[in-house]
Design an enzyme around this catalytic site. Structure first.
Site, PDB file in Angstrom:
ATOM      1  N   VAL A  80     -10.131   3.266  -2.151  1.00 54.28           N
ATOM      2  CA  VAL A  80     -10.151   1.523  -1.842  1.00 54.28           C
ATOM      3  C   VAL A  80     -10.822   1.323   0.125  1.00 54.28           C
ATOM      4  O   VAL A  80     -10.182   2.552   1.177  1.00 54.28           O
ATOM      5  CB  VAL A  80      -9.031   1.266  -1.646  1.00 54.28           C
ATOM      6  CG1 VAL A  80      -8.691   0.858  -3.290  1.00 54.28           C
ATOM      7  CG2 VAL A  80      -7.786   1.153  -1.006  1.00 54.28           C
ATOM      8  N   GLU A  81     -10.908  -0.008   0.364  1.00 52.25           N
ATOM      9  CA  GLU A  81     -11.247  -1.031   2.225  1.00 52.25           C
ATOM     10  C   GLU A  81     -12.703   0.307   2.664  1.00 52.25           C
ATOM     11  O   GLU A  81     -12.851   0.722   3.916  1.00 52.25           O
ATOM     12  CB  GLU A  81     -10.267  -0.761   2.707  1.00 52.25           C
ATOM     13  CG  GLU A  81      -9.011  -1.381   1.941  1.00 52.25           C
ATOM     14  CD  GLU A  81      -9.202  -3.098   2.244  1.00 52.25           C
ATOM     15  OE1 GLU A  81     -10.367  -3.364   3.088  1.00 52.25           O
ATOM     16  OE2 GLU A  81      -8.548  -3.044   2.415  1.00 52.25           O
ATOM     17  N   GLY A  82     -13.740   0.803   1.777  1.00 54.74           N
ATOM     18  CA  GLY A  82     -14.738   1.760   2.238  1.00 54.74           C
ATOM     19  C   GLY A  82     -14.004   3.222   1.605  1.00 54.74           C
ATOM     20  O   GLY A  82     -12.783   3.643   2.641  1.00 54.74           O
TER      21      GLY A  82
END
Length: 807
Positions: free
Chosen positions: A503-505
């Site tokens: 997640v988040e990149g």
């Protein structure tokens, strides 16, 4: 030859000192004058003297320099510099640079780091951690959450809302807690050690989402209405960005909004947007009452002002805030992310109409959504996920260390075996690194910095190190680690590791494209200015920055050669306990800056596509940052000598990793002969930095096997319990009993070794020793209590098939 050597020394000195072109010219000019009047001007020396004089003349006459060098350079740069898309430019413009720029400089200002006042908790923040957070942690039964309910219990949801866990970042004037980034991190870290589901539930409203976007970009009416509701959980937010066709490439989301007029709430011809979208992986989506939505906005009928920037009818990514009960929204279904049943799921919108004032910030912010999102990514990358990772590492350091002390094989605690010491030391060393980096970054955020590159590298490094920590813990705990149940401490964390990494990149993207890809442009002292001057045909600025850049390269070459010969021994930052590592980091920084420029010069725009090379550069930068953070952490804690094994492990492992990544860069740079020459100049005596020695590994591992102030400092901030009925507490309980009975255990072991006990089982031998008065009743009771506690600590749950079926 002596005159030529003198010239090289002069160039090296002015380069090392980073002298200006003017001062460098005076120094070299002095050499010219001395040689001219020394009688040493043989014909072969003229071959050097004349071109040096011409170069000095050229660089000191700006008009001549611009005409002969900078103008042709501009044409060459225009042809070879990488093109920057609008979304890339917005990403570059979002946030700022900080300590990452110092590491890129080749000459870090260590005073700036060492004098930085690290964040501390306020009295109110500490009381919240000691009160509501402690109570919440005690309420969390992870087996019940993950296996039986697949959700947080109702009473936990209510407690989180009532105590404003969703409002940590919301200012007090709107009913939130108004906490610092450091306090936010401490809360997430503590809860993460108890339940991933609870931690993620708290993280999301306080990270990238409607709350943060409203605070930064919302208008007064939006803030006044929504922020108080978000703070107390009357509205549950989610943010919908990722979709089936736009995961890592979020800038190319296909979801469409068309500016139009339509009837809305009984009013005709309301100016608004018709929306269609499909999103997935959206945390809190199944229970959200308020949906933040990113989409591509089009205005084919030109209903918006002509002043709004557009490309044809395309205006750009835009962000809206939509109540989830709006007609046309399909929401409520769930994904099931690896037995971590936090609320996560897809949502869709079909022919949804919203008025323009539902855009965050109103119509003024149409088309500005990508920049808004980029500037807000730092909360998730820089606070939530690093805190979650560090929380897991602290939990493992304390309780797997305790497990290694009470679990015996071949008559010894398993933590005394060298094979176990290695992963145990890696657990503790990584925890120290992670905690230092987490604290340094929250300090930057609390002081108003928005270091996009730092938060990206922190996210990928700490989530990857969490994977290493938990994998090592699983190896040490073996069967008790892999068997899930109410007593299992590691299983759900092990399952959840890939979630944080994704997640988040995703980490692959972050490492290979973002950290160095953006860092090389954002953090380099001259590159971005050169690119802008080239694009704007600003010859004067280009000339100034280009020659400053040339001086920068010469300086880093000079410094790298000097440091290669001396290992930076004459640098004097830090204290006697830390100075050796500051010196080594200074050397690595100079080499990193030089190699970065070499790669940019030889590869140009194609460097964007050299993802493996970019990833290695990212590893160098990341490990230098982590080492810097470990040094800062050690000094902030008062340089306790008992913690030196942890500091040595942290610095030696990160420096070795940075060195190895740097050597891998050498092997893959263009023009191999030049790259090999650079390597010989920078590392003339071979590899200077070794990984932690076996002796150091032993010293670090031993810190986990007995109580100490070092152990407490390392695990500060995680939820501590010695409750025998708790999955973690039962291990700590047995550990405490084992420490108290250490001498008694040795006495009992000696009795068995001397064949004074003939019973077959351990329990029978203890009773026999009491009966023969070899032990007192109290000693026998103490040993028996320890034996029972140890059995409980290593116990593995078992079930009938019916019991395993979820209710």
């Amino acid at each position: 030859m002596l005159w030529l050597l003198a010239l090289l020394i002069i160039i090296g000195v002015v380069g090392y000192l980073r002298s200006s072109l003017n001062h460098a010219s005076w120094a070299i000019g002095a050499w010219l004058v001395v040689t001219a009047f020394s009688g040493a001007l043989f014909s072969w020396l003229l071959v050097i003297w004349v071109p040096v004089l011409l170069i000095i003349t050229l660089i000191n006459i700006p008009s001549l320099r611009q005409s002969l060098i900078s103008k042709p350079a501009m044409k060459l740069l225009k042809a070879n510099l990488p093109t920057i898309s609008k979304t890339e430019q917005e990403a570059l413009d979002g946030g700022n640079v900080w300590w990452d720029a110092e590491l890129f400089s080749g000459k870090p200002d260590w005073t700036r780091l060492r004098d930085l006042s690290s964040s501390v908790l306020s009295k109110e923040e500490q009381e919240f951690l000691d009160g509501p957070v402690e109570t919440l942690c005690g309420m969390l039964d992870d087996w019940k959450i993950t296996h039986e309910l697949q959700d947080l219990p109702t009473e936990v949801w209510d407690y989180i809302k009532e105590n404003r866990f969703f409002g940590m970042i919301i200012p007090k004037e709107y009913g939130g807690l108004g906490f610092s980034a450091h306090a936010h991190s401490q809360v997430v870290m503590k809860v993460s050690g108890r339940s991933i589901t609870a931690a993620v539930t708290i993280m999301v409203p306080n990270s990238l989402g409607p709350g943060e976007l409203l605070m930064k970009y919302g208008n007064k009416d939006q803030k006044d209405f929504y922020l108080p509701r978000l703070a107390v959980g009357k509205d549950i937010p989610c943010f919908a960005l990722t979709g089936p066709e736009a995961g890592s490439d979020a800038g190319s989301i296909p979801d469409i909004g068309i500016v139009c007029k339509q009837e809305f709430n009984g009013e005709k011809d309301v100016l608004g947007i018709g929306l269609n979208w499909e999103k997935r992986y959206i945390t809190l989506s199944p229970v959200a009452t308020l949906l933040g939505l990113a989409f591509q906005l089009y205005d084919p009928d030109e209903l918006l002002s002509d002043d709004i920037e557009r490309d044809g009818d395309h205006i750009g990514i835009t962000v809206a805030l939509i109540p989830t009960n709006t007609p046309g929204i399909d929401i409520g279904k769930r994904h099931f992310p690896l037995n971590s049943p936090f609320m996560n799921g897809p949502n869709w919108g079909k022919d949804v109409f919203i008025p323009m004032d539902w855009l965050i910030g109103g119509v003024e912010n149409v088309g500005k959504g990508w920049r808004m999102l980029v500037e807000c990514l730092g909360e998730g990358r820089g606070i939530s996920l690093p805190a979650q990772s560090t929380g897991a590492a602290k939990l493992v350091s304390r309780y797997t260390g305790a497990y290694a002390r009470v679990r015996r094989q071949f008559g010894l605690p398993i933590g005394l075996f060298e094979g176990v010491e290695e992963p145990l030391a890696e657990i503790l060393g990584n925890t120290y690194i992670m905690d230092g980096a987490r604290k340094l970054t929250t300090t930057a955020l609390d002081q108003g910095q928005r270091p996009a590159v730092v938060t990206a590298l922190l996210k990928y490094q700490l989530t990857e190190r969490m994977r290493v920590v938990i994998n090592n813990a699983m190896d040490i705990q073996g069967g008790s680690g892999i068997c899930l149940g109410p007593s299992n401490l590691l299983g759900r964390g092990y399952q959840a590791v890939p979630i944080a990494i994704t997640v988040e990149g995703a980490n692959i993207l972050t490492r290979t494209l973002i950290v160095f890809g953006q860092g090389a442009i954002r953090c380099h002292p001259y590159l971005l200015d050169i690119m802008k001057a080239t694009q704007e045909d600003d010859l004067k600025t280009l000339d100034e920055k280009l020659f400053s850049h040339i001086g920068f390269v010469v300086s880093n070459l000079s410094r790298s050669v000097w440091f290669g010969l001396t290992n930076a021994i004459f640098e004097v930052p830090g204290t006697p306990l830390t100075r050796q590592y500051y010196r080594r980091l200074t050397r690595l920084s100079a080499g990193f800056a030089l190699l970065s420029d070499y790669a940019l010069l030889t590869l140009g725009g194609s460097l964007k596509r050299k993802e493996r090379l970019s990833g290695r550069f990212a590893d160098i930068l990341a490990n230098m940052y982590l080492c810097s953070a470990a040094l800062k952490h050690f000094e902030d804690q008062g340089e306790p000598e008992a913690d030196l094994p942890l500091l040595h492990y942290a610095c030696q492992s990160t420096m070795h990793d940075a060195q190895q990544a740097m050597l891998a860069v050498f092997y893959n740079l263009p023009i191999s002969p030049i790259a090999k020459t650079l390597r010989a100049l920078m590392f003339p005596f071979g590899k200077p930095y070794s990984p932690p020695s076996d002796k150091l590994i032993h010293e670090v591992a031993q810190l986990a096997l007995s109580p100490s102030a070092t152990r407490d400092r390392l695990t500060e901030g995680c939820y501590l319990t010695d409750d025998p009925n708790d999955p973690a507490g039962r291990i700590e309980h047995a550990f405490n009993l084992a420490i108290k009975a250490e001498a008694l255990e040795s006495k009992f072991k000696k009795l068995m070794k001397e064949d004074k006990l003939s019973s077959r089982t351990h329990e029978e031998r203890m009773q026999e020793a009491v009966d023969k008065e070899l032990l007192t009743e109290a000693e026998g009771k103490q040993l028996h209590e320890l034996w029972l506690a140890t059995r409980e600590a290593i116990r593995v749950d078992h079930f009938t098939t019916k019991e395993l079926n979820r209710a």
